[in-house]
Design an enzyme around this catalytic site. Structure first.
Site, PDB file in Angstrom:
ATOM      1  N   LYS A 178      24.294  38.857  34.013  1.00 39.44           N
ATOM      2  CA  LYS A 178      24.846  39.236  32.714  1.00 39.44           C
ATOM      3  C   LYS A 178      26.225  38.614  32.566  1.00 39.44           C
ATOM      4  CE  LYS A 178      26.821  41.876  29.403  1.00 39.44           C
ATOM      5  NZ  LYS A 178      28.216  41.760  28.960  1.00 39.44           N
ATOM      6  N   GLU A 253      33.974  44.500  42.515  1.00 38.02           N
ATOM      7  CA  GLU A 253      35.176  43.683  42.708  1.00 38.02           C
ATOM      8  C   GLU A 253      36.002  43.836  41.450  1.00 38.02           C
ATOM      9  OE1 GLU A 253      37.885  41.261  42.201  1.00 38.02           O
ATOM     10  OE2 GLU A 253      36.328  39.747  41.890  1.00 38.02           O
ATOM     11  N   CYS A 287      42.348  38.254  38.860  1.00 35.60           N
ATOM     12  CA  CYS A 287      42.344  39.595  39.443  1.00 35.60           C
ATOM     13  C   CYS A 287      43.264  39.691  40.650  1.00 35.60           C
ATOM     14  CB  CYS A 287      40.917  40.002  39.822  1.00 35.60           C
ATOM     15  SG  CYS A 287      40.076  38.823  40.889  1.00 35.60           S
ATOM     16  N   GLU A 385      48.025  46.229  34.712  1.00 35.80           N
ATOM     17  CA  GLU A 385      47.449  44.893  34.853  1.00 35.80           C
ATOM     18  C   GLU A 385      47.376  44.258  33.466  1.00 35.80           C
ATOM     19  OE1 GLU A 385      43.750  42.679  37.121  1.00 35.80           O
ATOM     20  OE2 GLU A 385      43.372  44.598  36.134  1.00 35.80           O
TER      21      GLU A 385
END
Length: 493
Positions: A178, A253, A287, A385
């Site tokens: 996906k 993750e 990330c 973040e």
């Protein structure tokens, strides 16, 4: 919109439109203009892809293929990825705004992930057990776990797809990939290579679409045996809840607020480059971005000056231009989040030493490389973040204080340590609670090195030898070799 390229769904080896007729436009962040459109998957399309994966697992073409033959298919796929690296990189740059220099290089290197797991495909071994019953022959096998739902974001999709697809296919699984509904074109282009490599129909399907119609039906589907997810913590919580419906084995993750520690004995030029790589590489859309810079007080001012000097020479602009260092951010929401977070940090006592505003006008996705200075940890830019080119530096005095500051986070994906003291490098890196620590470098990857985090940065590891075992289940077989089996059926053997 007849001139826009059209991307369809890839299901069971065929290209087809979404069953509900829903399409979305993909907007180039560099221009703000639609450049492509793509079909969106419906729950029926998701079900078809999972059914195709189940059928592929049962069909002789994939089920009975030797492990060595699976490896050869992966080698072929790796060659195709390498051959098409420039094309795939150009598509990714257009779709997401990432620098063309990086997308081409990263895609070319991704081929090595497929080669690495191609070599491991026929190294998946069971064992004969030294069982404590002399009339029994007992052995184990590692069998494919089944249907894998692999979910990747837009920011490093060729790499993140490879860390899931390569071990899954080497293990003999079937995968429904996906792609993010934001900038999915590279994954749909990649699906053509799956087709060309010769994988049997249904072994890999590629979908895209929104959460309600695609992601949720996929992660809830009773036919899914494993979920490999990369994304944000909020979405991950939904994935974990969804997996309660099918008990799928799940790895996550997630994001991070990675610390980079610079000690007074560090090579300051290397440290400045490491901080720039960790914060401004990929325009901060990573990330593992090292957005919390912790600098020992005796070299704090010198390092700030070195970073500002380097920032003056950074070029913000067209991601296709080789001279550009920072391209646009993928979405306007990121730009707005950065502005809000910076304003909050300034109100908390931080100051902006460089940058701090958009580049290219109010409607542009471009943002200046930004350096924020703070006296301590209580500022917004050290906890949120932002997924943009913003670094924050704070001073520390002692090694113990640096470790405490590094671990003062809900996340734990990456970290960096800059020091010329080898003993300190080992001592400090061991105590930082993160899945990855880079010493005197930053933002390096390899198919041989496990990748993953602690705490709210997720669980499970991608890459490395152990990752392939996560796509298998252990089966134990008992064979009675005695001449008088089951002598007493009422007593457990």
């Amino acid at each position: 919109m007849p001139d826009l390229p059209q991307y369809s769904l890839f299901i069971a080896g065929q290209w087809r439109a979404g069953s509900q007729g829903q399409t979305l436009q993909s907007v180039s962040p560099a221009t703000g203009e639609a450049w492509a459109r793509f079909d969106c998957a419906s729950p029926d399309d998701v079900s078809d892809a999972v059914s195709a994966a189940q059928a592929a697992l049962d069909a002789p073409a994939w089920r009975d293929m030797s492990q060595t033959a699976r490896g050869k298919l992966l080698y072929r796929l790796a060659d195709l990825v390498a051959e098409k690296a420039e094309h795939l990189g150009r598509i990714e740059t257009t779709d997401s705004g990432k620098l063309a220099a990086e997308t081409r290089a990263q895609t070319g290197y991704v081929a090595d992930y497929y080669r690495y797991y191609a070599g491991l495909a026929d190294k998946i071994e069971g064992a004969v057990l030294p069982i404590d019953k002399p009339d029994m022959h007992v052995f184990t096998q590692r069998l494919p776990i089944g249907v894998v739902a692999a979910i990747v974001p837009w920011n490093a999709q060729m790499f993140l797809a490879a860390t899931k697809l390569a071990p899954a296919l080497a293990a003999g699984c079937a995968v429904v990939l996906k792609a993010s509904e934001i900038a999915p074109a590279p994954m749909l282009e990649f699906a053509r290579l799956i087709e060309q490599a010769g994988f049997p129909p249904g072994v890999v399907s590629v979908l895209t679409g929104d959460a309600e119609n695609c992601a949720i039906p996929l992660t809830c589907h009773p036919g899914v045996d494993r979920i490999a997810f990369t994304g944000g913590p909020d979405a991950a919580r939904h994935v974990v809840r969804n997996s309660a419906e099918n008990f799928a084995v799940t790895t996550l993750e997630l994001g991070g607020k990675s610390p980079i520690l610079v000690f007074e004995d560090a090579d300051l030029d290397a440290a400045a480059n490491g901080l720039i790589a960790g914060n401004f590489g990929a325009s901060g859309q990573s990330c593992v971005a090292g957005t919390r810079g912790l600098v020992q007080r005796p070299v704090y001012d010198a390092l700030v000056a070195a970073i500002i000097d380097k920032c003056r020479n950074l070029v913000v602009g067209d991601p296709h231009d080789p001279a550009t260092h920072l391209g646009p951010l993928c979405t306007m929401a990121q730009v707005e989040k950065i502005e809000t977070t910076l304003a909050k940090a300034v109100s908390q006592g931080a100051r902006i030493a460089f940058g701090g505003s958009r580049a290219g006008g109010d409607s542009a996705h471009y943002f200046q490389p930004t350096l924020v200075l703070a006296d301590g940890p209580g500022v917004e830019t050290l906890t949120v973040e932002m997924f943009g080119p913003v670094m924050t530096l704070i001073p520390f005095d002692t090694e113990e204080e640096a470790i405490q500051l590094a671990n003062d986070s809900d996340f734990g994906l990456g970290s960096g340590v800059f020091t010329q003291n080898v003993a300190r490098a080992h001592r400090v890196s061991r105590r930082i609670r993160s899945g990855i620590t880079w010493v005197n470098t930053y933002r390096a990857i390899s198919p041989m090195a496990p990748f993953g985090g602690f705490n709210q940065s997720g669980y499970g590891r991608e890459a490395g030898q152990e990752a392939i075992l996560d796509y298998t289940r252990t089966k134990t077989t008992w064979i009675d070799t005695s001449e008088d089996p089951m002598a007493n059926p009422f007593v457990m053997r």
